[in-house]
Design a protein around this motif. Structure first.
Motif, PDB file in Angstrom:
ATOM      1  N   SER A 172      20.285  18.057 -25.459  1.00 12.00           N
ATOM      2  CA  SER A 172      20.212  16.588 -26.123  1.00 12.00           C
ATOM      3  C   SER A 172      21.345  16.577 -27.271  1.00 12.00           C
ATOM      4  N   ALA A 173      21.919  17.540 -27.501  1.00 10.32           N
ATOM      5  CA  ALA A 173      23.012  17.431 -28.806  1.00 10.32           C
ATOM      6  C   ALA A 173      24.469  17.407 -28.123  1.00 10.32           C
ATOM      7  N   TRP A 174      24.549  17.631 -26.815  1.00  6.15           N
ATOM      8  CA  TRP A 174      25.839  17.507 -26.098  1.00  6.15           C
ATOM      9  C   TRP A 174      26.194  16.080 -25.836  1.00  6.15           C
ATOM     10  N   SER A 175      27.618  15.785 -26.097  1.00  6.84           N
ATOM     11  CA  SER A 175      27.843  14.309 -25.584  1.00  6.84           C
ATOM     12  C   SER A 175      28.122  14.140 -24.335  1.00  6.84           C
ATOM     13  N   ILE A 176      28.256  13.149 -23.949  1.00  5.51           N
ATOM     14  CA  ILE A 176      28.587  12.646 -22.580  1.00  5.51           C
ATOM     15  C   ILE A 176      29.754  13.261 -21.994  1.00  5.51           C
ATOM     16  N   ASP A 177      30.996  13.113 -22.825  1.00  3.50           N
ATOM     17  CA  ASP A 177      32.204  13.855 -22.544  1.00  3.50           C
ATOM     18  C   ASP A 177      32.143  15.267 -22.116  1.00  3.50           C
ATOM     19  N   ARG A 178      31.502  16.013 -22.862  1.00  4.34           N
ATOM     20  CA  ARG A 178      31.139  17.600 -22.859  1.00  4.34           C
ATOM     21  C   ARG A 178      30.494  17.796 -21.597  1.00  4.34           C
ATOM     22  N   ILE A 179      29.540  17.194 -21.408  1.00  2.00           N
ATOM     23  CA  ILE A 179      28.896  17.323 -20.100  1.00  2.00           C
ATOM     24  C   ILE A 179      29.543  16.940 -18.733  1.00  2.00           C
ATOM     25  N   LEU A 180      30.275  15.992 -18.885  1.00  2.00           N
ATOM     26  CA  LEU A 180      31.226  15.738 -17.816  1.00  2.00           C
ATOM     27  C   LEU A 180      32.326  16.851 -17.663  1.00  2.00           C
ATOM     28  N   ILE A 181      32.739  17.260 -18.783  1.00  2.00           N
ATOM     29  CA  ILE A 181      33.804  18.301 -18.500  1.00  2.00           C
ATOM     30  C   ILE A 181      33.297  19.492 -17.868  1.00  2.00           C
ATOM     31  N   LEU A 182      32.190  19.846 -18.213  1.00  2.00           N
ATOM     32  CA  LEU A 182      31.390  21.116 -17.742  1.00  2.00           C
ATOM     33  C   LEU A 182      31.184  20.586 -16.071  1.00  2.00           C
TER      34      LEU A 182
END
Length: 132
Positions: free
Chosen positions: A4-14
């Motif tokens: 829940s602490a991850w931003s959407i850009d970080r999740i998208l990069i993963l």
């Protein structure tokens, strides 16, 4: 991990990084089946693992130079996918019967290079996300 602490850009990069693992495996199998008859076939086979590694490192190590590197790699992915689409579309056309439906079904997959470009665009969206 606290997702829940991850931003959407970080999740998208993963996600983009892991998707390049999958598409890289598929492209490698298709191009291996054709014995790499054209040198351009090596481009997605070599670049997909590089995109994977760069994206995974960027997911866990947030450095400005990694953002720049990943952005450059994604732009390269967009362009190389579009060039691959040209080669695949041309490859369908040079088969006996030209651009007949059966040649689109059994010839080089014209959508796969576009998926390579689309994944790269998703990576660019993730990189530019904070700029919007």
């Amino acid at each position: 991990m606290n997702w829940s602490a991850w931003s959407i850009d970080r999740i998208l990069i993963l996600f983009v990084s892991l998707a390049f693992l999958m598409i890289g495996l598929q492209v490698t199998m298709f191009h291996y089946r054709q014995n790499f008859i054209h040198k351009a076939m090596w481009v997605p086979v070599i670049s997909a693992p590089i995109f994977l590694i760069a994206g995974l490192i960027l997911t866990w190590y947030n450095a400005p130079w990694l953002h720049t590197l990943f952005m450059a790699l994604m732009w390269f992915g967009v362009v190389s996918g579009l060039i691959g689409f040209y080669f695949h579309f041309r490859g369908v056309g040079i088969r006996v019967g030209g651009w007949a439906l059966r040649n689109f079904l059994i010839g080089p997959p014209i959508i796969l290079p576009l998926m390579f470009s689309a994944l790269s665009v998703l990576g660019l969206i993730a990189i530019y996300w904070k700029a919007w």
